[in-house]
Design a protein around this motif. Structure first.
Motif, mmCIF file in Angstrom:
data_model
loop_
_atom_site.group_PDB
_atom_site.id
_atom_site.type_symbol
_atom_site.label_atom_id
_atom_site.label_comp_id
_atom_site.label_asym_id
_atom_site.label_seq_id
_atom_site.Cartn_x
_atom_site.Cartn_y
_atom_site.Cartn_z
ATOM 1 N N UNK A 262 1.410 2.693 -4.058
ATOM 2 C CA UNK A 262 0.126 2.125 -4.025
ATOM 3 C C UNK A 262 -0.636 2.247 -2.655
ATOM 4 N N UNK A 263 -1.920 2.479 -2.701
ATOM 5 C CA UNK A 263 -2.783 2.757 -1.379
ATOM 6 C C UNK A 263 -3.802 1.662 -1.568
ATOM 7 N N UNK A 264 -3.996 0.872 -0.320
ATOM 8 C CA UNK A 264 -5.082 0.010 -0.264
ATOM 9 C C UNK A 264 -6.063 0.369 0.795
ATOM 10 N N UNK A 265 -7.309 0.145 0.495
ATOM 11 C CA UNK A 265 -8.264 0.589 1.454
ATOM 12 C C UNK A 265 -8.316 2.029 1.810
ATOM 13 N N UNK A 266 -8.307 2.994 0.503
ATOM 14 C CA UNK A 266 -8.117 4.378 0.645
ATOM 15 C C UNK A 266 -8.836 5.122 1.914
ATOM 16 N N UNK A 267 -10.045 4.739 1.929
ATOM 17 C CA UNK A 267 -10.867 5.423 2.846
ATOM 18 C C UNK A 267 -10.999 4.918 4.318
ATOM 19 N N UNK A 268 -10.162 4.077 4.551
ATOM 20 C CA UNK A 268 -9.985 3.351 5.722
ATOM 21 C C UNK A 268 -11.139 2.643 6.497
ATOM 22 N N UNK A 269 -11.646 1.910 5.419
ATOM 23 C CA UNK A 269 -12.985 1.497 6.032
ATOM 24 C C UNK A 269 -12.799 0.158 6.771
ATOM 25 N N UNK A 270 -13.739 0.191 7.899
ATOM 26 C CA UNK A 270 -13.745 -1.086 8.673
ATOM 27 C C UNK A 270 -14.598 -1.988 8.105
ATOM 28 N N UNK A 271 -14.023 -3.236 8.037
ATOM 29 C CA UNK A 271 -14.737 -4.373 7.377
ATOM 30 C C UNK A 271 -14.350 -5.438 7.903
ATOM 31 N N UNK A 272 -15.066 -6.661 7.703
ATOM 32 C CA UNK A 272 -14.583 -8.080 8.233
ATOM 33 C C UNK A 272 -14.755 -8.975 6.901
ATOM 34 N N UNK A 273 -13.937 -9.798 6.718
ATOM 35 C CA UNK A 273 -14.297 -10.784 5.549
ATOM 36 C C UNK A 273 -14.910 -12.198 6.188
ATOM 37 N N UNK B 259 -12.238 -8.926 15.561
ATOM 38 C CA UNK B 259 -11.623 -8.052 15.236
ATOM 39 C C UNK B 259 -11.855 -7.540 13.739
ATOM 40 N N UNK B 260 -11.681 -6.197 13.330
ATOM 41 C CA UNK B 260 -11.916 -5.698 11.998
ATOM 42 C C UNK B 260 -10.814 -5.985 11.028
ATOM 43 N N UNK B 261 -10.654 -5.965 9.726
ATOM 44 C CA UNK B 261 -9.905 -6.219 9.003
ATOM 45 C C UNK B 261 -8.695 -5.206 8.878
ATOM 46 N N UNK B 262 -7.404 -5.112 8.151
ATOM 47 C CA UNK B 262 -6.774 -4.150 7.860
ATOM 48 C C UNK B 262 -7.160 -2.730 7.429
ATOM 49 N N UNK B 263 -6.776 -1.638 8.024
ATOM 50 C CA UNK B 263 -7.046 -0.430 7.580
ATOM 51 C C UNK B 263 -6.110 0.026 6.334
ATOM 52 N N UNK B 264 -6.056 1.316 6.276
ATOM 53 C CA UNK B 264 -5.403 1.873 5.151
ATOM 54 C C UNK B 264 -4.055 1.468 5.006
ATOM 55 N N UNK B 265 -3.475 1.119 3.860
ATOM 56 C CA UNK B 265 -2.119 0.668 3.823
ATOM 57 C C UNK B 265 -1.367 1.362 2.683
ATOM 58 N N UNK B 266 -0.711 2.165 2.788
ATOM 59 C CA UNK B 266 0.350 2.848 1.765
ATOM 60 C C UNK B 266 1.501 2.080 1.467
ATOM 61 N N UNK B 267 2.011 1.679 0.365
ATOM 62 C CA UNK B 267 3.192 0.729 0.033
ATOM 63 C C UNK B 267 3.993 1.621 -0.989
ATOM 64 N N UNK B 268 5.229 1.611 -0.637
ATOM 65 C CA UNK B 268 6.232 2.196 -1.911
ATOM 66 C C UNK B 268 7.208 1.149 -2.477
#
Lengths: 781, 184
Positions: free
Chosen positions: A742-753, A762-771
């Motif tokens: 799976x890939x979360x935040x595919x487009x590596x968007x800079x965001x804050x919640x 700081x910004x939140x987490x960038x792209x994260x690929x997991x197996x």
């Protein structure tokens, strides 16, 4: 005897076996019937007084003294059979009395054995008129490797309160911390939940089911169940089953995190009725990367294990369970601020001053937290349908927080002591009596719960030491009649708290007493096969916690001076929750609305004058009470608009209002909508459960905030894309390998919640690929 | 069977009894002297060529919260004079009070005092000391006043372990006080 076990079954969860749906038909007129027996898998004993009904038909029956039921005069067709017992999550099974079995119907009158159906009717004890969402099996597998709060984010109405990426607390309908309750394997989790950066100390790998009861559930669960209850439930122990197990391995690119978890379980030959389980998890991760930069000192190291064993004989059962959770979490060093000036300058800078590369090293500031639970549970089913259950548990929560700076004094610094240590010991006792059904229509449950707790604090004065005692009595009844299900319950709680602290170098102790009545009233109505509705009124309460009573100092994460109030009263919630569900094979939709009025809601009220400290003037907040209303809508829909292709949407909408001050409240999660489209490959010899999905989460900006309440306006709306692909390989008959990418935040968007406490820094987490890999072997399931 | 049940019940009872060996949290409360506070900040101005020492203090003996600060003096200086400025930090919540100035001096490579007058024309500060890395510390220095006027002087202690580079940027505030400043 092996004592390498784990994952004791949650006390309350029984398994039922609905043996052999038998059906008989002469021709195609309405003379089919379904009959069978409902049994308890614990004991093999028949269950007396379970409701079995055909969804949509206004006909339901109770099982008789032998656990038998029979539903007559059914026309051929597709039906959904539902089985319920008080406190059990309703189980549904689809029956097709036409397709594929038509030949059988034309046979002579005889019982046709269709199949053995194993029903996992888990007992949840929540009122059945309250919405209950559960994640298990393949859906739960997709969340593996994440912490508890992240694993629950798939439910509508559930979000998380974060401190960076590694500390998350679940939020239900805008409420969190001491306003929700977590039942870990049947025991109320008691950590230092008041802290917004204190995550629940639970390894999600212990659970095979995670459920959320939404709304006030104070009658069954007691204090704190204001926003809802989270149930963490392991699988039933494998009594008299062959050795089996599973190994999960998950790798994440962001933080280069690896998680390895294994379970082994079985029974002992020659020792009938015995089962055991052993489970363990190791997690290690390094610095998290936002789209633009690494966050210094955001690694995590976690080691957890649990052991369980149990014994069943006829109506008798006993389970023992031990678990240990041990984590070390680095806190982003750029979030350490000394003064308001520090905070304003990092906000102005737009990104952290502290720069970093990748590292697994965990340095100051950090948290080392361990949580130990030992539990014993015993129960007995009487022949006549009564049931007795007794659970005792002891928890030890050991929380150590290290500040960024060591003491300047070398001899003190050399000790490398945490600046804050909390040791919280909790002993709980729960005795529950399920009475046998009265007149075949009324079933109920009575219980007594006690809790004794003491807190030992060391280091920088923050909260006092305390002793706390609580006793609660409850009674719930449920009445089932044609198409209707009605329930009512009441509870009384008494709590005493004694605090001990040092004031001007003298020991001061203070006594507090709280008492409360709670009630619940609910109805479920099945209008038709596809259409049902529920309504529940519930109350719950919460005594103010010690931090609300005694805080007196700067909360450095928030750059705020927070002061407690020892005269606070208990909070009370009155929650109305209604939901309507439509379910057909191709389309399912559920809409739920809630209106939770919390009187004497405790919150931090900004004071007009700042407070002066040696680090400058800090905005001053006092714990104050108001009346708050939480109104919201949870909406979910699934539509198989093309063969094998499903689109699903989930909407969580919430509005919160401070009714005494005609204002909004801070830190309320923003509204959000989650859309997914999923394509499932047809099952064949090679491909099992193969799927591909793509989804989007849109989180709006929180605009309903009190004016001038924060250093920084709530972050802008954001939209994140994700994708998953997975399948299961049948390696041999008894071995399966599940693979998921799976890939979360595919487009590596800079965001804050808005609900991430690091949004200032700081910004939140960038792209994260997991197996994900899961290997199952032996007679699992 | 009956035997097993009996044994189990006894085990449960035993467990229950062992659980009742509770500790009383009240016995365990004690004064912790291992926490470091800064409760008083004193600026000592010595007029050049004299032995006149003027001291101006911020004092909050019980630390943050509790009782309000007991002193927050206005710095009163004469125009067009040169002063030697020394700073003293104490933790008076302990008995005896502990001297934080000494500890800052011992770890001078992690600390930086910053003195910022506003308006900046009121006073000019020059550092009078250096740490092992040749960066300023600010435990002692020179303050030169110019024309008469009213304003503020911000006194900061920047804690910069591992990141001290001679600028105020890195680290975080251990002290951040805005003294009123009167030059007349």
């Amino acid at each position: 005897m092996h004592t390498v076990l784990t994952m004791n079954r949650i006390v309350f969860s029984l398994f039922l076996i609905l043996t052999s749906f038998a059906l008989r038909a002469q021709t195609s007129d309405c003379a089919c019937f379904v009959k069978g027996v409902v049994k308890d898998q614990h004991t093999g004993q028949p269950i007396v007084g379970a409701t079995v009904l055909i969804v949509g038909k206004n006909s339901g029956v109770f099982t008789d003294e032998n656990g038998r039921y029979e539903l007559r005069n059914l026309c051929p067709g597709a039906y959904t059979l539902e089985c319920r017992i008080i406190g059990y999550n309703p189980f549904r099974e689809k029956l097709d009395l036409t397709a594929g079995h038509e030949e059988n119907f034309n046979l002579e009158e005889q019982e046709v054995h269709l199949k053995d159906v194993e029903i996992t009717a888990h007992r949840t004890d929540a009122p059945s008129s309250q919405p209950l969402s559960t994640i298990s099996g393949a859906d739960l597998d997709k969340t593996r490797g994440q912490n508890l709060a992240e694993s629950l984010k798939g439910f509508t109405g559930v979000t998380s309160l974060q401190t960076g990426s590694s500390i998350s607390k679940p939020v239900i309908h805008g409420l969190h911390s001491n306003r929700i309750l977590i039942m870990n394997n049947g025991v109320r989790q008691e950590g230092q939940q008041w802290g917004s950066e204190h995550a629940p100390e639970i390894d999600p790998f212990i659970a095979t089911r995670l459920s959320v009861v939404k709304g006030a559930a104070g009658v069954r669960y007691g204090s704190d169940a204001i926003g809802g209850v989270i149930l963490v439930e392991p699988e039933e122990l494998p009594f008299d089953k062959a050795l089996s197990g599973e190994v999960n391995a998950v790798g994440f690119t962001n933080g280069r995190q690896g998680v390895l978890s294994g379970t082994l379980q079985g029974s002992i030959k020659g020792f009938k009725g015995f089962g055991w389980r052993a489970q363990g998890t190791i997690k290690r991760g390094g610095n998290i990367r936002t789209p633009g930069y690494f966050l210094d000192n955001t690694g995590i190291s976690e080691k957890n294990f649990s052991l369980a064993a149990g014994y069943r004989n006829k109506g008798f059962g006993i389970d023992v369970f031990y678990s240990r959770f041990d984590t070390q979490i680095g806190i982003f060093s750029g979030s350490h601020i000394g003064s308001v000036t520090d905070l304003l300058s990092v906000i102005e800078n737009g990104e952290p001053f502290v720069k970093s590369g990748f590292s697994y090293n965990i340095a100051r500031p950090n948290q080392n937290v361990s949580h130990e639970l030992i539990k014993a549970e015993t129960h007995y089913h009487f022949q006549n349908g009564n049931r007795f259950q007794w659970t005792i548990a002891r928890q030890l929560n050991d929380r150590n927080e290290f500040d960024l700076h060591r003491p300047r004094n070398d001899s003190i610094a050399a000790l490398n002591k945490p600046e804050l240590t909390f040791k919280l010991t909790t002993l709980t006792n729960d005795v529950i009596w399920d009475h046998k059904p009265i007149a075949g229509k009324l079933a109920g449950q009575l219980g007594i719960s006690t809790l004794y707790q003491y807190n030992l604090m060391d280091g920088r004065p923050l909260i006092p030491n305390f002793n706390q005692f609580n006793i609660g009595f409850f009674w719930m009844e449920r009445y089932v009649t044609n198409g209707w299900e009605l329930e009512a319950g009441a509870r009384y709680d008494y709590r005493s708290l004694t605090s001990f602290r040092i004031v001007n170098r003298e020991k001061v102790s203070q006594d507090f007493k709280f008492a409360n009545f709670s009630g619940t009233l609910g109805a479920t109505r099945n209008f038709s096969e596809k259409f049902s509705a529920r309504l529940n009124f519930g109350t719950a309460w919460r005594a103010p916690n010690v931090s609300e009573l005694f805080s007196d100092g700067v909360h450095h994460g928030a750059a705020a001076f927070e002061k407690g109030d020892a005269t606070l009263k208990a909070e009370k919630a009155l929650n109305t929750i209604a939901s309507v569900k439509y379910a057909s094979p191709k389309f399912t939709a559920e809409i739920g609305g809630y209106y939770n009025i919390i009187s004497d809601f405790i919150y931090l009220k900004p004071q007009p004058e700042p407070i002066l400290t040696v680090r400058g003037a800090f905005p001053y907040f006092k714990y104050t009470q108001t009346d708050a209303s939480f109104k919201g809508i949870d909406l979910s829909a699934n539509w198989e608009f093309m063969k094998h292709t499903t689109v699903s949407s989930k909407l969580s909408y919430l509005r919160v209002y401070d009714r005494r001050n005609d204002n909004y409240l801070v830190l309320i999660p923003a509204n959000r909508i989650d859309n997914q489209i999923k394509y499932e490959l047809p099952e064949d010899a090679k491909w099992h459960k193969a799927y591909f999905s793509i989804g989007n989460l849109f989180v709006a900006q929180q605009k309903r905030v009190p004016p001038a309440s924060d250093f920084l306006a709530p972050p802008k709306a954001y939209s994140l894309w994700n994708a998953q692909v997975g399948t299961t390989f049948h390696v041999t008959e008894k071995q399966q390998l599940e693979v998921g990418l799976s890939v979360q935040n595919i487009f590596n968007v800079a965001y804050r919640d808005y609900l991430n406490r690091f949004r200032y820094y700081a910004d939140d987490m960038g792209r994260n690929v997991s197996l994900r890999l899961k290997w199952k072997f032996g007679a699992y399931d | 069977m009956r035997m097993t049940r009996k044994i189990s019940s006894m085990l449960l009872l035993a467990a229950a009894v062992s659980f009742t060996q509770c500790k009383d949290a009240g016995d365990d409360v004690q004064i912790d002297d291992e926490n470091e506070l800064i409760t008083s900040v004193t600026l000592k101005f010595t007029e050049e060529g004299t032995t006149n020492v003027q001291s101006f203090s911020y004092k909050d003996a019980d630390g943050d919260g509790g009782n309000a600060p007991t002193a927050f003096d206005t710095i009163a200086l004469k125009p067009n004079k040169t002063y030697t400025l020394a700073i003293e930090l104490l933790d008076e919540s302990k008995t005896p009070a502990s001297n934080i100035t000494e500890e800052v001096a011992e770890e001078s490579d992690e600390h930086l005092f910053v003195y910022t007058p506003s308006p900046s024309t009121l006073l000019t500060y020059t550092y009078g000391d250096k740490d092992v890395n040749n960066y300023a510390i600010g435990l002692t220095g020179k303050a030169v006043t110019t024309a008469a006027g009213l304003g503020k002087m911000k006194v900061q202690l920047r804690h910069q372990p591992g990141s001290k580079n001679g600028t105020p940027g890195p680290g975080s505030d251990d002290v951040n006080l805005d003294f009123n400043l009167k030059v007349q």
